[in-house]
Design a protein around this motif. Structure first.
Motif, PDB file in Angstrom:
ATOM      1  N   ALA A 141     -11.660  -3.704   7.856  1.00 21.50           N
ATOM      2  CA  ALA A 141     -11.747  -5.124   7.504  1.00 21.50           C
ATOM      3  C   ALA A 141     -11.011  -6.002   8.503  1.00 21.50           C
ATOM      4  N   GLN A 142     -10.067  -5.432   9.201  1.00 22.95           N
ATOM      5  CA  GLN A 142      -9.345  -6.139  10.263  1.00 22.95           C
ATOM      6  C   GLN A 142     -10.214  -6.218  11.516  1.00 22.95           C
ATOM      7  N   VAL A 143     -10.882  -5.118  11.843  1.00 21.87           N
ATOM      8  CA  VAL A 143     -11.717  -5.056  13.041  1.00 21.87           C
ATOM      9  C   VAL A 143     -12.956  -5.929  12.888  1.00 21.87           C
ATOM     10  N   GLU A 144     -13.549  -5.918  11.699  1.00 21.58           N
ATOM     11  CA  GLU A 144     -14.766  -6.698  11.450  1.00 21.58           C
ATOM     12  C   GLU A 144     -14.591  -7.514  10.169  1.00 21.58           C
ATOM     13  N   PRO A 145     -14.102  -8.758  10.279  1.00 18.18           N
ATOM     14  CA  PRO A 145     -13.866  -9.587   9.090  1.00 18.18           C
ATOM     15  C   PRO A 145     -15.102  -9.784   8.218  1.00 18.18           C
ATOM     16  N   ALA A 146     -16.292  -9.648   8.768  1.00 16.83           N
ATOM     17  CA  ALA A 146     -17.505  -9.809   7.968  1.00 16.83           C
ATOM     18  C   ALA A 146     -17.649  -8.720   6.913  1.00 16.83           C
ATOM     19  N   LEU A 147     -16.891  -7.634   7.042  1.00 17.22           N
ATOM     20  CA  LEU A 147     -16.921  -6.558   6.052  1.00 17.22           C
ATOM     21  C   LEU A 147     -15.863  -6.725   4.961  1.00 17.22           C
ATOM     22  N   TYR A 148     -15.065  -7.760   5.048  1.00 16.00           N
ATOM     23  CA  TYR A 148     -13.953  -7.976   4.113  1.00 16.00           C
ATOM     24  C   TYR A 148     -14.418  -7.898   2.660  1.00 16.00           C
ATOM     25  N   ASP A 149     -15.565  -8.510   2.339  1.00 12.03           N
ATOM     26  CA  ASP A 149     -16.025  -8.604   0.959  1.00 12.03           C
ATOM     27  C   ASP A 149     -16.670  -7.335   0.438  1.00 12.03           C
ATOM     28  N   ARG A 150     -16.747  -6.294   1.261  1.00 15.29           N
ATOM     29  CA  ARG A 150     -17.254  -5.006   0.769  1.00 15.29           C
ATOM     30  C   ARG A 150     -16.428  -3.836   1.313  1.00 15.29           C
ATOM     31  N   THR A 151     -15.139  -4.085   1.457  1.00 18.89           N
ATOM     32  CA  THR A 151     -14.217  -3.037   1.908  1.00 18.89           C
ATOM     33  C   THR A 151     -13.072  -2.891   0.922  1.00 18.89           C
ATOM     34  N   LEU A 152     -12.774  -1.639   0.554  1.00 13.85           N
ATOM     35  CA  LEU A 152     -11.560  -1.322  -0.194  1.00 13.85           C
ATOM     36  C   LEU A 152     -10.619  -0.620   0.772  1.00 13.85           C
ATOM     37  N   THR A 153      -9.466  -1.230   1.025  1.00 14.53           N
ATOM     38  CA  THR A 153      -8.481  -0.680   1.948  1.00 14.53           C
ATOM     39  C   THR A 153      -7.387   0.001   1.143  1.00 14.53           C
ATOM     40  N   MET A 154      -7.303   1.325   1.274  1.00 14.10           N
ATOM     41  CA  MET A 154      -6.358   2.117   0.481  1.00 14.10           C
ATOM     42  C   MET A 154      -5.201   2.592   1.343  1.00 14.10           C
ATOM     43  N   ASN A 155      -4.021   2.648   0.732  1.00 14.92           N
ATOM     44  CA  ASN A 155      -2.833   3.122   1.428  1.00 14.92           C
ATOM     45  C   ASN A 155      -1.866   3.652   0.375  1.00 14.92           C
ATOM     46  N   GLY A 156      -0.640   3.935   0.784  1.00  9.46           N
ATOM     47  CA  GLY A 156       0.360   4.431  -0.161  1.00  9.46           C
ATOM     48  C   GLY A 156       1.687   4.630   0.524  1.00  9.46           C
ATOM     49  N   VAL A 157       2.667   5.029  -0.252  1.00  9.80           N
ATOM     50  CA  VAL A 157       4.016   5.214   0.296  1.00  9.80           C
ATOM     51  C   VAL A 157       4.346   6.680   0.534  1.00  9.80           C
ATOM     52  N   SER A 158       3.426   7.576   0.194  1.00 11.35           N
ATOM     53  CA  SER A 158       3.732   9.010   0.211  1.00 11.35           C
ATOM     54  C   SER A 158       4.120   9.533   1.582  1.00 11.35           C
ATOM     55  N   LYS A 159       3.305   9.252   2.596  1.00 11.13           N
ATOM     56  CA  LYS A 159       3.494   9.878   3.909  1.00 11.13           C
ATOM     57  C   LYS A 159       4.495   9.111   4.766  1.00 11.13           C
ATOM     58  N   ALA A 160       4.344   7.800   4.849  1.00 19.39           N
ATOM     59  CA  ALA A 160       5.207   7.019   5.739  1.00 19.39           C
ATOM     60  C   ALA A 160       6.659   7.025   5.288  1.00 19.39           C
ATOM     61  N   TYR A 161       6.887   7.026   3.971  1.00 23.59           N
ATOM     62  CA  TYR A 161       8.250   6.904   3.449  1.00 23.59           C
ATOM     63  C   TYR A 161       8.731   8.191   2.778  1.00 23.59           C
ATOM     64  N   ALA A 162       8.010   9.297   2.960  1.00 19.64           N
ATOM     65  CA  ALA A 162       8.397  10.587   2.378  1.00 19.64           C
ATOM     66  C   ALA A 162       8.603  10.457   0.868  1.00 19.64           C
ATOM     67  N   MET A 163       7.599   9.878   0.197  1.00 18.23           N
ATOM     68  CA  MET A 163       7.685   9.624  -1.240  1.00 18.23           C
ATOM     69  C   MET A 163       6.535  10.302  -1.990  1.00 18.23           C
ATOM     70  N   THR A 164       6.181  11.514  -1.593  1.00 19.06           N
ATOM     71  CA  THR A 164       5.033  12.179  -2.202  1.00 19.06           C
ATOM     72  C   THR A 164       5.190  12.320  -3.721  1.00 19.06           C
ATOM     73  N   GLY A 165       6.350  12.727  -4.173  1.00 19.95           N
ATOM     74  CA  GLY A 165       6.553  12.957  -5.600  1.00 19.95           C
ATOM     75  C   GLY A 165       6.676  11.699  -6.432  1.00 19.95           C
ATOM     76  N   TRP A 166       6.821  10.556  -5.790  1.00 19.04           N
ATOM     77  CA  TRP A 166       6.928   9.291  -6.525  1.00 19.04           C
ATOM     78  C   TRP A 166       5.565   8.837  -7.037  1.00 19.04           C
ATOM     79  N   ARG A 167       4.491   9.328  -6.409  1.00 16.60           N
ATOM     80  CA  ARG A 167       3.113   9.114  -6.852  1.00 16.60           C
ATOM     81  C   ARG A 167       2.722   7.646  -6.917  1.00 16.60           C
ATOM     82  N   ILE A 168       2.789   6.969  -5.789  1.00 18.38           N
ATOM     83  CA  ILE A 168       2.360   5.576  -5.714  1.00 18.38           C
ATOM     84  C   ILE A 168       1.339   5.409  -4.588  1.00 18.38           C
TER      85      ILE A 168
END
Length: 400
Positions: A221-248
């Motif tokens: 959605a950043q690369v092609e703003p025209a896709l903004y209205d049909r993109t779900l951008t998913m992320n989480g804190v598990s990998k970057a912050y070593a929070m796998t067991g926190w489940r967010i």
């Protein structure tokens, strides 16, 4: 009439969990086993994040929260997307789940009808096709090649799209290959999607912050703003912050989809753990030094593993841009026999013999939809990695 749902017949157990269990069994028998099969950072959660959770407990933040997530976390998520990805989302467009898997389940459950297709490029995270199946859709697996660093090519995507296509799932950096799409590579894919306005994009950016060298993460959605209205951008804190067991896990996208996901989650689990959510607020809004420090460590580990495995007989490894996995090909080992007498006819044979004869646990590439390869997780110490890679070298040297 059978008791269990027919949908279960379409789903396979997680291969990564199966390998981990086999390693546990051998360890219980007294064997020394080095496991390189788990996709989990070996670092501890940073102290400031732990402190935020403890303070939340002391404040009494222990009641039910909103299904979509507590307001401070959804505000932090909106700030994160704006600050790091140049994406402007309102709080009402953000949702929090119990890990990334719940985000995927909710999105696909909210949108798939029988016969709808979801394009997934192989190698893929083992759960993608199984979640699609449980939600009533059909996973359409399209191949990639080592020559293209296991990245989906625009012409391949174009050929896979038809009138039944509902979603394409993009994962960058990738589990299991570590491959990450540059801005230009993503633009070539989004150009295809612009020609097919009925296809939505589900982008899994869980490993966003684990990219190395001069590589810069980008998201559709950043690369092609025209896709903004049909993109779900998913992320989480598990990998970057070593929070796998926190489940967010969390995501942002069009309000109509987020409202539908909220409704499903309200009948499923309701809101994620309140304490973990307050910890995630601190992760996203607090000091980010931990990410740079862990990234540097992971990059060194990647280089160590790639170097040692490329020195092993019959293996070929490309140098991935991100995540904490490498995905060696063992094609040249097929047809050979291990020192223990096992004929290597597939990547399953390779990883099974490696585990039984050298005590190193990795996951067969066929579990991720593409072999003959195997996945190595380098989310462990340099000492452990060097020892494990040395054992893999010995195993390969013994093939005849």
């Amino acid at each position: 009439m059978g008791f269990l749902a027919d949908a279960l017949s379409r789903v396979k157990p997680s291969a990564t969990i199966a390998v981990t269990q086999k390693a546990r069994e051998l360890r219980a028998q007294g064997r020394e086993i080095i496991s390189l099969s788990v996709g989990e950072p070996d670092f501890d959660t940073p102290d400031n994040i732990k402190a935020a959770a403890i303070e939340a407990i002391r404040r009494g933040e222990t009641k039910y929260g909103p299904v979509a997530g507590i307001l401070p976390l959804r505000e932090a998520i909106a700030r994160k997307f704006r600050r790091e990805n140049g994406l402007d989302y309102k709080v009402s467009q953000c949702i929090v789940g119990t890990g990334g898997k719940q985000i995927l389940f909710n999105a696909l459950m909210a949108s798939l009808n029988p016969g709808d297709e979801v394009i997934i490029s192989a190698p893929y995270w083992v759960s993608y096709p199984e979640i699609v199946a449980l939600c009533g859709g059909n996973a359409v697996i399209v191949g990639t090649t080592a020559e293209h660093d296991y990245k989906l090519q625009p012409e391949t995507l174009e050929k896979a799209i038809n009138s039944k296509t509902k979603w394409v799932i993009l994962n960058s950096p990738s589990n299991p290959s570590g491959a990450a799409y540059s801005h230009d590579e993503l633009k070539a894919l989004t150009d295809v999607l612009l020609r097919h306005p009925h296809v939505w994009v589900l982008t899994d950016d869980m490993y966003e912050h684990l990219v190395y060298g001069d590589f810069v993460h980008a998201t559709p959605a950043q690369v092609e703003p025209a896709l903004y209205d049909r993109t779900l951008t998913m992320n989480g804190v598990s990998k970057a912050y070593a929070m796998t067991g926190w489940r967010i896990g969390y995501a942002a996208g069009p309000e109509k989809l987020i409202r539908a996901m909220d409704m499903i989650q309200g009948q499923q689990t309701s809101g994620a753990c309140s304490i973990a959510q307050w910890a995630a607020v601190e992760a996203l809004d607090g000091p980010q030094d931990f990410i740079a420090e862990s990234r540097k460590v992971f990059e060194g580990r990647r280089d160590l593993v790639v170097s040692m495995l490329n020195q092993a007989a019959y293996l070929s490894v490309h140098r991935p841009e991100g995540a904490f996995y490498v995905y060696p090909s063992c094609a040249e080992a097929l047809g050979k026999t291990s020192e223990g007498g096992r004929t290597i006819e597939s990547d399953v044979d390779f990883v099974t013999a490696l585990l039984e004869e050298q005590g190193v646990a990795v996951v067969q590439g066929s579990a991720f939809g593409m072999g003959p390869n195997f996945r190595v997780s380098y989310a462990t110490t340099n000492e452990t990695l060097a020892k494990a890679c040395g054992k893999i070298q010995v195993f390969c040297a013994g093939l005849r």
